[in-house]
Scaffold this active site. Structure first.
Site, PDB file in Angstrom:
ATOM      1  N   LYS A  32     103.586  47.121  42.011  1.00 39.19           N
ATOM      2  CA  LYS A  32     102.705  46.100  42.813  1.00 39.19           C
ATOM      3  C   LYS A  32     103.141  45.978  44.530  1.00 39.19           C
ATOM      4  O   LYS A  32     101.979  45.765  44.988  1.00 39.19           O
ATOM      5  CB  LYS A  32     101.947  45.088  41.699  1.00 39.19           C
ATOM      6  N   ALA A  56     105.402  30.559  30.259  1.00 47.34           N
ATOM      7  CA  ALA A  56     107.170  30.204  30.244  1.00 47.34           C
ATOM      8  C   ALA A  56     107.754  30.527  31.967  1.00 47.34           C
ATOM      9  O   ALA A  56     108.225  29.420  32.078  1.00 47.34           O
ATOM     10  CB  ALA A  56     107.379  31.644  29.398  1.00 47.34           C
ATOM     11  N   CYS A  61     110.902  15.801  35.020  1.00 51.21           N
ATOM     12  CA  CYS A  61     110.918  14.765  35.799  1.00 51.21           C
ATOM     13  C   CYS A  61     110.869  13.493  35.809  1.00 51.21           C
ATOM     14  O   CYS A  61     110.652  12.363  36.070  1.00 51.21           O
ATOM     15  CB  CYS A  61     109.313  15.180  36.990  1.00 51.21           C
ATOM     16  N   CYS A  87     104.962  16.553  37.290  1.00 52.16           N
ATOM     17  CA  CYS A  87     104.975  18.015  37.666  1.00 52.16           C
ATOM     18  C   CYS A  87     104.522  18.702  36.957  1.00 52.16           C
ATOM     19  O   CYS A  87     103.171  17.806  36.375  1.00 52.16           O
ATOM     20  CB  CYS A  87     106.434  18.004  37.574  1.00 52.16           C
ATOM     21  N   CYS A 146      94.253  36.805  30.697  1.00 54.11           N
ATOM     22  CA  CYS A 146      93.155  37.753  30.982  1.00 54.11           C
ATOM     23  C   CYS A 146      92.674  38.496  30.146  1.00 54.11           C
ATOM     24  O   CYS A 146      92.260  39.821  30.530  1.00 54.11           O
ATOM     25  CB  CYS A 146      93.323  37.880  32.460  1.00 54.11           C
ATOM     26  N   CYS A 177     108.228  13.050  30.456  1.00 49.23           N
ATOM     27  CA  CYS A 177     108.804  14.178  30.638  1.00 49.23           C
ATOM     28  C   CYS A 177     110.027  14.949  30.993  1.00 49.23           C
ATOM     29  O   CYS A 177     111.047  14.295  30.907  1.00 49.23           O
ATOM     30  CB  CYS A 177     108.277  14.554  32.634  1.00 49.23           C
TER      31      CYS A 177
END
Lengths: 83, 254
Positions: free
Chosen positions: B85, B134, B249, B174, B190, B246
């Site tokens: 691609k 991921a 952050c 974030c 998809c 988190c």
């Protein structure tokens, strides 16, 4: 009242769900509302329990234990990660 | 690097605009942008950024063109099936604009790629057009740590999502505050659920505009989440909040 919004494909699972519910003590968080909905609407409950379903209250993304207040708009958003 | 005669002609519609003009076009020309994922989102992003004159565009994707891609990945042609691609994309983008630099990285994204085009230089912005959680989390973590603007989008079925972070200016909130770092991959993507091609065009175009706003200094919506439902023609815009727990952050890392 709590106004419910089922965004995107969640709307297809919530066609017969009343989009306004009475604010009450045992529906104090989005998690309570999800569990309450799941009792009467199995497919919707399953869709809302998918990993990464987001909830927003009054256009702010919140945690599932966020306290709800009368006249809140509670939106459920299905996960989107493809590209 | 200043604009040459060809640039003045090519970018004349930017130069006519008071809020872009020659100064803004030079900002675009000097930018180095990494696009991770050259699928349905990456194709329109790459096309618009190349056309806009972003000076260096690095393309990262290990995949080869498959016939099932052609319904939505608008850079590729039937005869490209089986080709890398990034190689096909580079050819098409250079045919569109030979005045910019395009580099190809035909492998899975990793920290080395995200860390910059050279040892001494970071990307001006990174565009997350990947198709898996991921990779999104790795991109977010690296962008946060290295203070690189991140523009992330996703799509499935009739729906799209966009969220962007200007980590140069903001150190709270974030991607992992919204989707937990330890969260599992959703069941639908998809490949197993399908996706409508133009939804990727809408979201990829929105990503391109957001990159341009970031490069030109117009971006103010750190952590604002936009959702699009193409089936019902609906948009929803929401503000996300930083998560004090988190792992990326949270307070200990600021």
């Amino acid at each position: 009242m709590i106004n419910l919004l089922f965004f995107g494909r969640l709307g297809d699972c919530a066609l017969d769900v009343d989009k306004s519910i009475f604010y009450q003590d045992d529906l104090a968080t989005p998690l309570d509302v999800r569990d309450w909905l799941a009792k009467a609407h199995g497919d919707l409950g399953k869709a809302l329990s998918e990993p990464q379903v987001l909830v927003s209250v009054n256009k702010r993304v919140v945690k599932w234990d966020h306290p709800l207040a009368d006249n809140d708009e509670l939106a459920f958003l299905p996960p989107v990660t493809g590209g | 690097m200043s604009l040459n005669d060809d640039d003045f002609m090519r970018y004349s519609r930017h130069l006519l605009m008071d809020d872009i003009g020659e100064v803004g076009q030079e900002k675009l020309t000097q930018a180095k942008v990494l696009i991770v994922g050259l699928g349905g989102l990456g194709c329109p992003v790459a096309l618009y950024l190349a056309a806009a004159g972003v000076g260096q565009i690095d393309l990262c994707d290990p995949d080869r063109v498959d016939k099932t891609n052609l319904q939505r990945q608008v850079l590729y042609r039937t005869e490209d099936c089986g080709e890398l691609k990034v190689a096909c994309a580079k050819d098409r983008l250079h045919a569109l604009n030979s005045g910019i630099t395009i580099n190809v990285l035909a492998r899975e994204v990793d920290v080395d790629i995200l860390s910059g085009p050279s040892l001494t230089e970071a990307y001006t912005a990174i565009v997350d057009c990947t198709d898996n959680l991921a990779a999104r989390q790795l991109i977010n973590k690296t962008c946060y740590e290295q203070r690189i603007p991140l523009i992330s989008a996703a799509a499935v079925g009739w729906e799209g999502q966009l969220v962007a972070f200007d980590f140069r200016r903001y150190r709270q909130l974030c991607f992992s505050c919204i989707i937990d770092y330890k969260s599992t991959e959703p069941m639908m993507n998809c490949s197993n659920f399908g996706v409508v091609g133009p939804v990727l065009g809408v979201m990829g175009s929105l990503q391109s505009i957001t990159v341009m706003r970031m490069l030109l200094g117009f971006f103010e919506q750190h952590g604002e989440l936009q959702r699009y439902d193409g089936k019902r023609g609906q948009w929803l815009t929401m503000q996300c909040a930083s998560d004090t727990s988190c792992s990326i952050c949270g307070p200990t890392d600021r």
